[in-house]
Design a protein around this motif. Sequence first.
Motif, short mmCIF file in Angstrom:
data_model
loop_
_atom_site.label_atom_id
_atom_site.label_comp_id
_atom_site.label_asym_id
_atom_site.label_seq_id
_atom_site.Cartn_x
_atom_site.Cartn_y
_atom_site.Cartn_z
N ILE A 192 0.83 -1.26 -0.17
CA ILE A 192 -0.02 0.08 -0.01
C ILE A 192 0.78 1.37 -0.03
CG2 ILE A 192 -1.87 -0.92 0.91
CD1 ILE A 192 -1.17 0.01 3.71
N GLN A 193 0.06 2.37 -0.27
CA GLN A 193 0.88 3.46 -0.18
C GLN A 193 1.36 3.99 1.27
OE1 GLN A 193 -1.40 7.02 -1.53
NE2 GLN A 193 0.24 8.35 -1.43
N GLY A 194 2.79 4.34 1.43
CA GLY A 194 3.09 4.83 2.64
C GLY A 194 3.27 3.48 3.47
N HIS A 195 3.68 2.44 2.75
CA HIS A 195 4.40 0.92 3.06
C HIS A 195 3.62 0.51 3.93
CE1 HIS A 195 6.12 2.65 6.68
NE2 HIS A 195 6.59 3.76 5.93
N GLY A 196 3.15 1.04 5.20
CA GLY A 196 2.48 0.24 6.35
C GLY A 196 3.19 -0.83 6.99
#
Lengths: 311, 387
Positions: free
Chosen positions: A81-85
């Motif tokens: 996901i965006q912002g890696h998580g």
Amino acid sequence: MINIEGLSKRYGSTTVVDAVSMSIASGSITVIVGTSGSGKSTLLRMINRLVEPTTGRVLIDGADTSLTPAHLLRRRIGYVIQGHGLFPHRTVAENIATVPRLLGWERSRVAARVEELLRVFQLESASFGRKFPHQLSGGEQQRVGVARALAAEPALLLMDEPFGALDPVIRGKAQDDLLDIQRRFGTTIVLVTHDMDEAFRLGDCVAVMKQGRVLQHDRPGVLLTRPADPFVTRLSGTADRALKLLSLTTAGELAEPGPTEKRTVAAAASLREVLSDLIWSGADAATVLNPDGSSAGRLTVARLLAHGRQG
Amino acid sequence: MTVRRLPALDPLGALLGAVGVAALAFLPFVVFKSNRIVPGEARALLDFLPAGPVFGFYLMLALAAGAALFVANARLRLACALLGVIALAIAVAAAGNALTPPGNKVVRVAPGAGFWVLLIALGLMTTDAITRLRPGPALRVLLLLIFAVAAGLAFASGAFDHLSIMREYAVNSDRFAREARQHMLLAFGSLGAAVVVALPVGILCHRVPRLRAGVIGTLNLIQTIPSIALFGILMAPLGALAAAFPWAAEHGIRGIGTAPAVVALFLYSLLPVVANTVVGLGRVSPAAVDAARGMGLTTWQILAHIEFPLALPVILTGIRIVLVQNIGLVTVAALIGGGGFGAFVFQGIGQTAMDLVLLGAIPIVMLAFSSAVLLDALVDLMNRAAQ
């Protein structure tokens, strides 16, 4: 092979995804592109059932995904996901080992896989695996996020705006790396983005979404030359579409036999790069060189221009 | 003409120094009483101790005051403050021994207001110096341990046995251990029960936002009820319960005593733990939770491996609040027969025996202080791990 059949998602009276059907070939990169609110993320999240479809079904290699418990299904599908998580309280190595551990891999196998991925993603300084996510740069965090998604060797990788939080320079590098990784592991990738340039750069196929519907799902060149909808034209932009078209083909693919030229270009270079090089150097033609140094033929400015004129 | 600049005055040091000097000048250092209940008369150290050691003591205090005012180095400040505390302890012990006729168990030598103010000033200087040193969690716990052991050894040595508080202790030593156990049991027991209930409630409130306002509001309301009133409110239903079910009474569930105390403390403990659980879980990065779900962790695995560990520092902060609050509130439980150190406090007030009040109050303060230090260290440790 992934078959999406009549997939819809409705929240009350709002239809977010509207009867989408498409096939995704194994080992390809399919990019779903659209503006925000087009339903592209919801479509992606219905593939691993983070969102349960209202109607329709998803078949992966012929098996209906709704017949597998959702969490077991997701362990077989990579997810970025965006912002890696990344998990902030776990080290890089622990983050990457998440799914293998869930699957009950042996300790030694997990360790070997983590080491392999750190090497593949060029994160192999001795202490890197013991670092915590907050100690990494944005680019490194993103790479760890992809490495974590690939840890259990999934055949399918879902990516939801994976490069959205990166600055342009790092993003370009991350996109190149992704192409390398995809060639290396042969993973099928479905990637969601709002950036048409990213879609053209990465996608073997691009699906353009608007208001929950897929307007066109085809190879990038077809989207440029035969857009199915004015929205597709608008999204891909008209100002530089000839150059975009050139960027989709490599020099090796278009080279023709002919006399040797003084100017040389690599077979892997895109036609756009070759044209730029010829304009810059003032030459009319260049010899295309294979990686081993042998000639793959030649390219003339005229041939390049003709190729960009096909639209 | 050149002006020599004085070193910059430390504002806290100036305040503590002024308070210390005033205490020494105007407040009695020790109070002598011919028996336990009569009002005492103030005694100055020079009246009954040889001049040499007394001036040595004043010198030590002056050293501490000088350090408090002019020394910026935290280690040096700490050393001077500790020297001051030790000098204070020796002086008060010497006063006890000097003023008590041999074999006399009736006279009381009590530390006076001057002593207490000096002790507080030096204690503040010590904690301030330690704070300035920014010790890590492990070192803070170690320092606490060292202080506890040093104080324990000092009391065990018998040096203070002639002081009034220790006289009270000597008379009540059996009860002291019992009330200490009871105090801990009430404070920790109600906390434990509250955590067991509050964590699931907090998790539920996090998951179901509609519940949140109602639950937090209700618990807030309970917090606003004064403790005495809450004990009173609980007496009636618990008393009725005991009357209706004899087995309940046999197990200690009665209108007065331990049961209402535990129930009241339990109710007070709920809010901080529930509220901090909700806040802690709310602060967990949604991206991390989404990624965890996307990788195939089950709801329970996400809670156990991602959400809970990340929320733990905030939850522990809530538990710290509750523990310190409970250690104080248990005191009041003595009024309804709940026991604990409060029993000494209220008995002392009833008998106008200040020494007995202090025998209850000082351990309460120490217990609350130690708990705060220990849990703060734990929260710090968790924060470092969670980052």
